[in-house]
Scaffold this active site. Structure first.
Site, PDB file in Angstrom:
ATOM      1  N   ASP A 150       0.848  -1.188   0.000  1.00  0.00           N
ATOM      2  CA  ASP A 150       0.000   0.000   0.000  1.00  0.00           C
ATOM      3  C   ASP A 150       0.889   1.245   0.000  1.00  0.00           C
ATOM      4  O   ASP A 150       1.661   1.463   0.944  1.00  0.00           O
ATOM      5  CB  ASP A 150      -0.891  -0.018   1.252  1.00  0.00           C
ATOM      6  CG  ASP A 150      -2.057   0.955   1.167  1.00  0.00           C
ATOM      7  OD1 ASP A 150      -2.162   1.667   0.161  1.00  0.00           O
ATOM      8  OD2 ASP A 150      -2.858   1.004   2.109  1.00  0.00           O
ATOM      9  N   ASP A 151       0.799   2.033  -1.067  1.00  0.00           N
ATOM     10  CA  ASP A 151       1.555   3.292  -1.181  1.00  0.00           C
ATOM     11  C   ASP A 151       3.064   3.084  -1.244  1.00  0.00           C
ATOM     12  O   ASP A 151       3.837   3.970  -0.869  1.00  0.00           O
ATOM     13  CB  ASP A 151       1.254   4.227   0.002  1.00  0.00           C
ATOM     14  CG  ASP A 151      -0.153   4.822  -0.038  1.00  0.00           C
ATOM     15  OD1 ASP A 151      -0.937   4.437  -0.919  1.00  0.00           O
ATOM     16  OD2 ASP A 151      -0.464   5.650   0.841  1.00  0.00           O
TER      17      ASP A 151
ATOM     18  N   HIS B 117     -10.751  -2.256   1.622  1.00  0.00           N
ATOM     19  CA  HIS B 117     -10.993  -0.886   1.155  1.00  0.00           C
ATOM     20  C   HIS B 117     -11.933  -0.803  -0.044  1.00  0.00           C
ATOM     21  O   HIS B 117     -11.846   0.124  -0.851  1.00  0.00           O
ATOM     22  CB  HIS B 117      -9.668  -0.180   0.833  1.00  0.00           C
ATOM     23  CG  HIS B 117      -9.727   1.304   1.073  1.00  0.00           C
ATOM     24  ND1 HIS B 117      -8.691   2.159   0.786  1.00  0.00           N
ATOM     25  CD2 HIS B 117     -10.724   2.089   1.577  1.00  0.00           C
ATOM     26  CE1 HIS B 117      -9.026   3.395   1.100  1.00  0.00           C
ATOM     27  NE2 HIS B 117     -10.258   3.382   1.581  1.00  0.00           N
TER      28      HIS B 117
ATOM     29  N   ASP C 295      -0.414  -0.792  -4.808  1.00  0.00           N
ATOM     30  CA  ASP C 295      -1.665  -0.317  -5.398  1.00  0.00           C
ATOM     31  C   ASP C 295      -1.512   1.010  -6.126  1.00  0.00           C
ATOM     32  O   ASP C 295      -2.312   1.352  -6.985  1.00  0.00           O
ATOM     33  CB  ASP C 295      -2.784  -0.223  -4.341  1.00  0.00           C
ATOM     34  CG  ASP C 295      -2.420   0.642  -3.148  1.00  0.00           C
ATOM     35  OD1 ASP C 295      -1.291   1.158  -3.084  1.00  0.00           O
ATOM     36  OD2 ASP C 295      -3.284   0.800  -2.250  1.00  0.00           O
ATOM     37  N   GLN C 296      -0.491   1.788  -5.795  1.00  0.00           N
ATOM     38  CA  GLN C 296      -0.141   3.002  -6.528  1.00  0.00           C
ATOM     39  C   GLN C 296       1.218   3.459  -6.044  1.00  0.00           C
ATOM     40  O   GLN C 296       1.844   2.797  -5.221  1.00  0.00           O
ATOM     41  CB  GLN C 296      -1.172   4.117  -6.342  1.00  0.00           C
ATOM     42  CG  GLN C 296      -1.300   4.658  -4.939  1.00  0.00           C
ATOM     43  CD  GLN C 296      -2.444   4.039  -4.182  1.00  0.00           C
ATOM     44  OE1 GLN C 296      -3.464   3.720  -4.750  1.00  0.00           O
ATOM     45  NE2 GLN C 296      -2.273   3.860  -2.883  1.00  0.00           N
TER      46      GLN C 296
ATOM     47  N   CYS D 108      -6.136   4.335  -3.768  1.00  0.00           N
ATOM     48  CA  CYS D 108      -6.354   2.982  -3.231  1.00  0.00           C
ATOM     49  C   CYS D 108      -7.624   2.312  -3.731  1.00  0.00           C
ATOM     50  O   CYS D 108      -7.574   1.240  -4.333  1.00  0.00           O
ATOM     51  CB  CYS D 108      -6.403   3.025  -1.702  1.00  0.00           C
ATOM     52  SG  CYS D 108      -4.931   3.682  -0.913  1.00  0.00           S
TER      53      CYS D 108
END
Length: 584
Positions: free
Chosen positions: A36-37, A137, A343-344, A76
């Site tokens: 995540d991130d 999420h 995710d990004q 997200c």
């Protein structure tokens, strides 16, 4: 029955059994690791020299490293919707027309529609055991707090252990709040207006210029008290109401505790693998790392060269090593496809009030999370399957996180849905060298609901063109992000529109510093015309669907609020600790 006929029947049955066993043997286990991130510049295998990521680097050495792997969205919720379904988020309504592009409350009514088909649903239909451990999420409930219409178990997962929303600063005491700007706009400014109004009326009344009824004073004071009361309630109740762990449909820890949280989730992932070692399984380990609030266990806290963020990255790398260790121990490595990504891109605006950088590195790439500059969407992409995918290979072709859907579905023997457009493409021909070019001639980059940019990989050229229809206004001027608002927004005064579009050749200018012009590129207009035609074709395939991220779907709804204790809004329990004690 004659002996020869019995022999023929036996041979036919043996043939069918052999085919079935062959089919079962070719269906790999699937372990999908989603950070995540995490920035592409945070890993050693992508050039980082200061963070220690030996296990992820080992994964890359034993498999394929994608250097142009792209998230379908730089946020997200929409990115994860695309990952799960193989479709642009706008097709499922998971793209916001509002400023807020993700879910912030557990008691929101929006989420991944039940009409969408996830890869978990397809694989479950093929006999796979399926689990999601970590962050979801993508919504929870629709109409009441127990319908679980958006829950992972309603989307093909047999087992879920994790958080239904996301890991916000507000979930960890002392880490600040992501709502600071909203509180200023909705609380402090109205209170200032009320204070100025009251003071003005008092002065005017004292001077005898205006006669103000006492009821007006009383009403304004009540309004100020109500605003302050709502602020206190929000600050007090946000953490327990939104930051909790679930196991399947049950809340197991509310509010969640960060103590050894990574170890607990990874141990559960290892247990899932052990329970299903004799049959095909799908494990999605969806990390809470490295989204803020940052956390790590005592074995990693203070050990990295990049503060709390680096500690979290190195703990996540350790967890990858634990998964690899279990697969090796159970002799499953050669029949398991592992995928690692984020995710990004890294959230470059994550800086604490004390000036500590809590965001990662996107390497040479511009921008980050929440925008479609390369830093926001170019993410790590590593796949390993010993004996099937060549070790040590590097592929510099555009690929997407949407490609996971058709890839794993095909490997599991599940036919792709024919009643909808699947935007992802099977990666195996590219990974196995059967083709040298990406199956994506065009990729479309959305900023929430809005088409932000388009990428074109011509079949007969080495160029990779990227055209921006608008770009975010970074602030302060000259910065590499939108620091004044914590994230970049997607429309209105927050962006600059470009006519003609801003055009880059990513193959020559991956940092997106020097847009080409008619003076520097003779084919400038021809390239833009071709890309616009692709946009027109793509736009015609879009159908109107309910917006799952509308204001009405993302606001907090008290009747949807889940709570592990029936006594008011206290919402406090720790069944995780009770379960650990029982196991000991």
């Amino acid at each position: 029955m004659s002996k020869s006929r019995r022999m023929r029947i036996r041979l036919v049955l043996l043939s069918f059994l052999s085919v079935a066993q062959s089919h079962a043997a070719t269906r790999p286990n699937l372990v999908l690791l989603l950070a995540d991130d995490l920035g592409i510049g945070d890993l050693g295998c992508y050039g980082n020299k200061t963070l220690r990521t030996p296990n992820i680097d080992r994964l890359a050495e034993g498999g394929v490293k994608l250097t142009q792997h792209l998230a379908a969205s730089p946020l997200c919720t929409p990115s994860r919707a695309a990952f799960m379904t193989g479709r642009y988020p706008i097709r499922s309504g998971m793209a916001s027309e509002f400023l807020v592009g993700v879910y912030l409350f557990s008691a929101s009514s929006g989420g991944l529609p039940t009409s969408e088909i996830t890869f978990a649903k397809l694989l479950k239909g093929q006999g796979y055991s399926t689990a999601l451990i970590g962050k979801w999420h993508l919504g929870t409930n629709c109409h009441n707090k127990s319908d679980f219409c958006h829950h992972p178990l309603s989307h093909g997962f047999d087992y879920f252990h994790g958080i239904p929303v996301t890991n916000l600063r507000d979930c960890k005491p002392g880490e600040g709040s992501v709502f600071t700007r909203g509180i200023r706009l909705l609380v402090f400014i109205p209170l200032q207006i009320i204070a100025v109004t009251l003071l003005t009326m008092v002065v005017l009344k004292y001077l005898g210029l205006v006669r103000v009824p006492p009821l007006v004073f009383f009403s304004l004071l009540c309004l100020a008290a109500m605003i302050l009361g709502l602020l206190v309630c929000f600050l007090h109740y946000f953490r327990p109401l939104n930051c909790f762990l679930m196991r399947n449909h049950e809340i197991t820890q509310q509010p969640l505790s960060y103590d050894n949280l990574m170890q607990r989730l990874v141990a559960d992932a290892a247990q899932f693998i052990r329970r299903n070692a004799e049959k095909p399984f799908l494990l999605v380990l969806s990390y809470l790392h490295v989204h803020t609030a940052l956390f790590s266990s005592k074995d990693f806290a203070g050990k990295s060269k990049h503060g709390a963020y680096g500690d979290a990255v190195e703990e996540m790398d350790w967890s990858v090593g634990q998964i690899l260790k279990v697969l090796d121990e159970l002799k499953l490595a050669n029949n398991t496809l592992i995928y690692f990504s984020s995710d990004q891109g890294a959230h470059v605006e994550e800086v604490t009030p004390k000036g500590e950088v809590h965001g990662g590195s996107n390497g040479i790439y511009k921008g980050g999370k929440a925008n479609n500059w390369e830093g926001g969407i170019r993410v790590p992409g590593i796949l390993r399957w010993p004996g099937v995918i060549q070790a040590g290979l590097e592929i510099d072709e555009p690929t997407s996180n949407m490609d996971v859907f058709p890839t794993v579905a095909t490997l599991a023997g599940a036919p792709l849905p024919e009643d909808r457009i699947i935007d992802g493409r099977d990666l195996m021909p590219l990974l196995q060298g059967k083709t040298q070019h990406s199956d994506h001639e065009f990729l479309f980059h959305y900023c929430n609901f809005y088409l932000n940019a388009v990428r074109w990989r011509p079949r007969n050229s080495t160029s990779i063109w990227k055209a921006f229809f608008f770009t975010p206004k970074f602030s302060p001027e000259g910065a590499n992000g939108c620091f004044s608002t914590h994230v970049c927004f997607c429309h209105g005064h927050s962006v600059s529109y470009h006519h003609p579009p801003l055009l880059f050749d990513i193959s020559k200018d991956p940092t997106e510093r020097n847009p080409v012009t008619p003076a520097t590129e003779p084919r400038f207009q021809e390239v833009l015309d071709t890309m616009q035609q692709a946009v027109d074709r793509h736009t015609k395939t879009l159908k109107a669907v309910p917006n799952q991220l509308s204001l009405g779907n993302i606001v907090w709804k008290p009747w949807l609020q889940m709570c592990c204790s029936p006594s008011g809004l206290s919402c406090q329990c720790d069944r995780e600790k009770q379960a650990r004690r029982a196991s000991h």
